[in-house]
Design a protein around this motif. Structure first.
Motif, mmCIF file in Angstrom:
data_model
loop_
_atom_site.group_PDB
_atom_site.id
_atom_site.type_symbol
_atom_site.label_atom_id
_atom_site.label_comp_id
_atom_site.label_asym_id
_atom_site.label_seq_id
_atom_site.Cartn_x
_atom_site.Cartn_y
_atom_site.Cartn_z
ATOM 1 N N PRO A 153 -10.713 6.308 -53.348
ATOM 2 C CA PRO A 153 -10.455 7.595 -53.998
ATOM 3 C C PRO A 153 -8.960 7.753 -54.273
ATOM 4 O O PRO A 153 -8.128 7.008 -53.731
ATOM 5 C CB PRO A 153 -10.913 8.601 -52.940
ATOM 6 N N ASP A 154 -8.622 8.706 -55.093
ATOM 7 C CA ASP A 154 -7.205 9.009 -55.331
ATOM 8 C C ASP A 154 -6.607 9.747 -54.141
ATOM 9 O O ASP A 154 -5.440 9.551 -53.798
ATOM 10 C CB ASP A 154 -7.067 9.858 -56.598
ATOM 11 N N ILE A 155 -7.423 10.619 -53.538
ATOM 12 C CA ILE A 155 -6.991 11.454 -52.420
ATOM 13 C C ILE A 155 -8.027 11.329 -51.310
ATOM 14 O O ILE A 155 -9.236 11.338 -51.582
ATOM 15 C CB ILE A 155 -6.862 12.927 -52.851
ATOM 16 N N LEU A 156 -7.571 11.223 -50.064
ATOM 17 C CA LEU A 156 -8.461 11.219 -48.911
ATOM 18 C C LEU A 156 -8.472 12.625 -48.314
ATOM 19 O O LEU A 156 -7.451 13.113 -47.839
ATOM 20 C CB LEU A 156 -7.989 10.193 -47.880
ATOM 21 N N GLY A 157 -9.637 13.273 -48.371
ATOM 22 C CA GLY A 157 -9.734 14.674 -47.973
ATOM 23 C C GLY A 157 -9.786 14.874 -46.474
ATOM 24 O O GLY A 157 -10.339 14.052 -45.745
ATOM 25 N N HIS A 158 -9.204 15.987 -46.032
ATOM 26 C CA HIS A 158 -9.216 16.467 -44.636
ATOM 27 C C HIS A 158 -9.559 15.364 -43.637
ATOM 28 O O HIS A 158 -10.655 15.336 -43.054
ATOM 29 C CB HIS A 158 -10.137 17.669 -44.449
ATOM 30 N N PHE A 159 -8.594 14.491 -43.391
ATOM 31 C CA PHE A 159 -8.773 13.266 -42.606
ATOM 32 C C PHE A 159 -9.488 13.513 -41.284
ATOM 33 O O PHE A 159 -10.418 12.795 -40.919
ATOM 34 C CB PHE A 159 -7.402 12.631 -42.358
ATOM 35 N N ASP A 160 -9.063 14.524 -40.537
ATOM 36 C CA ASP A 160 -9.639 14.777 -39.214
ATOM 37 C C ASP A 160 -10.487 16.049 -39.202
ATOM 38 O O ASP A 160 -10.387 16.875 -38.294
ATOM 39 C CB ASP A 160 -8.549 14.840 -38.135
ATOM 40 N N LEU A 161 -11.351 16.160 -40.197
ATOM 41 C CA LEU A 161 -12.242 17.330 -40.292
ATOM 42 C C LEU A 161 -13.080 17.508 -39.031
ATOM 43 O O LEU A 161 -13.486 18.637 -38.712
ATOM 44 C CB LEU A 161 -13.158 17.183 -41.513
ATOM 45 N N ILE A 162 -13.330 16.454 -38.314
ATOM 46 C CA ILE A 162 -14.139 16.550 -37.101
ATOM 47 C C ILE A 162 -13.467 17.433 -36.042
ATOM 48 O O ILE A 162 -14.100 17.852 -35.080
ATOM 49 C CB ILE A 162 -14.459 15.149 -36.542
ATOM 50 N N ARG A 163 -12.205 17.759 -36.226
ATOM 51 C CA ARG A 163 -11.513 18.701 -35.344
ATOM 52 C C ARG A 163 -11.858 20.158 -35.635
ATOM 53 O O ARG A 163 -11.537 21.039 -34.829
ATOM 54 C CB ARG A 163 -9.999 18.559 -35.482
ATOM 55 N N LYS A 164 -12.494 20.445 -36.744
ATOM 56 C CA LYS A 164 -12.676 21.827 -37.180
ATOM 57 C C LYS A 164 -13.277 22.712 -36.091
ATOM 58 O O LYS A 164 -12.799 23.828 -35.859
ATOM 59 C CB LYS A 164 -13.579 21.863 -38.424
ATOM 60 N N LEU A 165 -14.312 22.270 -35.435
ATOM 61 C CA LEU A 165 -15.040 23.083 -34.459
ATOM 62 C C LEU A 165 -14.581 22.814 -33.028
ATOM 63 O O LEU A 165 -15.245 23.220 -32.078
ATOM 64 C CB LEU A 165 -16.541 22.814 -34.590
ATOM 65 N N ASN A 166 -13.428 22.169 -32.893
ATOM 66 C CA ASN A 166 -12.970 21.721 -31.577
ATOM 67 C C ASN A 166 -11.684 22.425 -31.138
ATOM 68 O O ASN A 166 -10.950 21.909 -30.302
ATOM 69 C CB ASN A 166 -12.738 20.203 -31.604
ATOM 70 N N SER A 167 -11.407 23.603 -31.666
ATOM 71 C CA SER A 167 -10.134 24.258 -31.354
ATOM 72 C C SER A 167 -9.965 24.543 -29.870
ATOM 73 O O SER A 167 -8.848 24.596 -29.359
ATOM 74 C CB SER A 167 -10.008 25.558 -32.155
ATOM 75 N N ASP A 168 -11.064 24.731 -29.158
ATOM 76 C CA ASP A 168 -10.998 24.993 -27.722
ATOM 77 C C ASP A 168 -11.217 23.728 -26.885
ATOM 78 O O ASP A 168 -11.347 23.799 -25.658
ATOM 79 C CB ASP A 168 -12.030 26.047 -27.321
ATOM 80 N N GLY A 169 -11.219 22.581 -27.527
ATOM 81 C CA GLY A 169 -11.427 21.325 -26.819
ATOM 82 C C GLY A 169 -12.838 21.147 -26.298
ATOM 83 O O GLY A 169 -13.085 20.329 -25.410
ATOM 84 N N ARG A 170 -13.779 21.848 -26.893
ATOM 85 C CA ARG A 170 -15.170 21.816 -26.415
ATOM 86 C C ARG A 170 -15.768 20.414 -26.468
ATOM 87 O O ARG A 170 -16.533 20.025 -25.579
ATOM 88 C CB ARG A 170 -16.008 22.777 -27.251
ATOM 89 N N PHE A 171 -15.420 19.655 -27.483
ATOM 90 C CA PHE A 171 -16.075 18.362 -27.674
ATOM 91 C C PHE A 171 -15.223 17.179 -27.218
ATOM 92 O O PHE A 171 -15.760 16.186 -26.742
ATOM 93 C CB PHE A 171 -16.463 18.190 -29.147
ATOM 94 N N PHE A 172 -13.896 17.270 -27.395
ATOM 95 C CA PHE A 172 -13.037 16.163 -26.998
ATOM 96 C C PHE A 172 -11.595 16.643 -26.881
ATOM 97 O O PHE A 172 -11.214 17.675 -27.434
ATOM 98 C CB PHE A 172 -13.136 14.985 -27.977
ATOM 99 N N ASP A 173 -10.796 15.872 -26.170
ATOM 100 C CA ASP A 173 -9.378 16.142 -25.978
ATOM 101 C C ASP A 173 -8.606 15.491 -27.118
ATOM 102 O O ASP A 173 -8.550 14.263 -27.222
ATOM 103 C CB ASP A 173 -8.929 15.582 -24.629
ATOM 104 N N GLU A 174 -8.005 16.313 -27.970
ATOM 105 C CA GLU A 174 -7.348 15.807 -29.175
ATOM 106 C C GLU A 174 -6.046 15.067 -28.899
ATOM 107 O O GLU A 174 -5.504 14.423 -29.799
ATOM 108 C CB GLU A 174 -7.111 16.960 -30.153
ATOM 109 N N GLU A 175 -5.526 15.168 -27.690
ATOM 110 C CA GLU A 175 -4.305 14.449 -27.341
ATOM 111 C C GLU A 175 -4.574 13.274 -26.400
ATOM 112 O O GLU A 175 -3.637 12.624 -25.939
ATOM 113 C CB GLU A 175 -3.296 15.407 -26.702
ATOM 114 N N SER A 176 -5.838 12.993 -26.121
ATOM 115 C CA SER A 176 -6.150 11.895 -25.207
ATOM 116 C C SER A 176 -5.852 10.559 -25.875
ATOM 117 O O SER A 176 -6.049 10.389 -27.083
ATOM 118 C CB SER A 176 -7.620 11.946 -24.792
#
Length: 273
Positions: A153-176
């Motif tokens: 593609p010309d542009i790669l959209g929202h690379f880490d979209l999987i973070r959208k529902l993880n603001s409280d770290g419910r699913f994974f630790d984003e700094e691990s």
């Protein structure tokens, strides 16, 4: 605001709230020089959010008509947001945003939306991956990397979209280290492919996150690797066009970026920050 274009724009042809012409008028009112339309391309197993085959032709014809109607006032560019599992005829468009909105379970073959509801993502993790979060993340980021490298593609959209529902770290630790290894490995492949990586403020506008995609840690990696970025608001309504562009420009300057890509009628070009 020095960025006067938006390449990621949706309308009522897909899951947007406003018509294409309403989005054009809003862009003009904000002083934009260029507006790129990127309605979601057809996804066969989920027609709830995307262009259907019948609507695709109408969408293309209307955007081409708007190009002529507003020529000399604002440049309009026809694109589409192509999902990794979707189907498009890329020759119909001036540019392509490549994105990943789904994870496919290797156990059941079922597709799960990564950015819909916490309940669906929880089912994806517990049923689709038997609770193995790193396997789920690896599947997602492998698809993102493959979209960049082989989808071209010309542009790669929202690379880490999987973070959208993880603001409280419910699913994974984003700094691990484990998570970052998976994400950075995909990011290295994406940058090497030459794709322009989107810095997307849509999750902030809709209240899911406090900072754009990708996260600052990944933006610093893009900068270190010499990758190119474009700022977009992933606009689904008129009010979100250009959302937090000034703040995002400043964020990129602090990280060390000296330029961004912007959409023009002749394609993407570099603009100094």
């Amino acid at each position: 605001m020095t960025i006067l274009s938006n390449a990621h724009t949706h309308t009522t042809y897909c899951d947007g709230k406003n018509s294409a012409e309403e989005m054009v008028e809003a862009a003009i009112a904000r002083g934009f020089q260029c507006l790129g339309f990127s309605c979601h391309g057809y996804t066969p197993f989920d027609e709830s959010y995307c262009l259907t085959p019948g609507a695709t032709g109408r969408y293309i014809r209307e955007i081409r008509a708007l190009q002529e109607k507003y020529r000399g006032t604002i440049d309009i560019v026809l694109g589409t947001e192509w999902d990794y599992y979707g189907q498009i005829d890329r020759e119909d468009y001036d540019y392509i945003i490549g994105s990943v909105h789904y994870i496919q379970s290797p156990l059941t073959g079922k597709f799960y939306t990564v950015d819909s509801t916490p309940e669906e993502l929880d089912e994806c993790l517990e049923v689709g991956f038997h609770g193995n979060v790193m396997a789920m993340l690896t599947t997602y980021y492998n698809a993102v990397a493959d979209m960049a490298v082989n989808g071209r593609p010309d542009i790669l959209g929202h690379f880490d979209l999987i973070r959208k529902l993880n603001s409280d770290g419910r699913f994974f630790d984003e700094e691990s280290p484990a998570y970052l290894h998976i994400a950075v490995t995909a990011l290295e492949k994406a940058v090497k492919s030459g794709v322009v990586i989107e810095v997307n403020t849509g999750g902030v506008y809709r209240g899911y996150r406090s900072t754009p995609y990708p996260a600052d840690t990944l933006l610093r990696t893009i900068r270190r690797l010499g990758g190119r970025v474009i700022v977009s608001s992933d606009a689904h309504d008129t009010e979100s066009l250009g959302f937090q562009f000034d703040e995002t420009e400043e964020r990129l300057r602090r990280i060390g970026f000296t330029e961004v890509q912007v959409m023009t009628k002749d394609g993407l070009r570099a603009q100094k920050l």
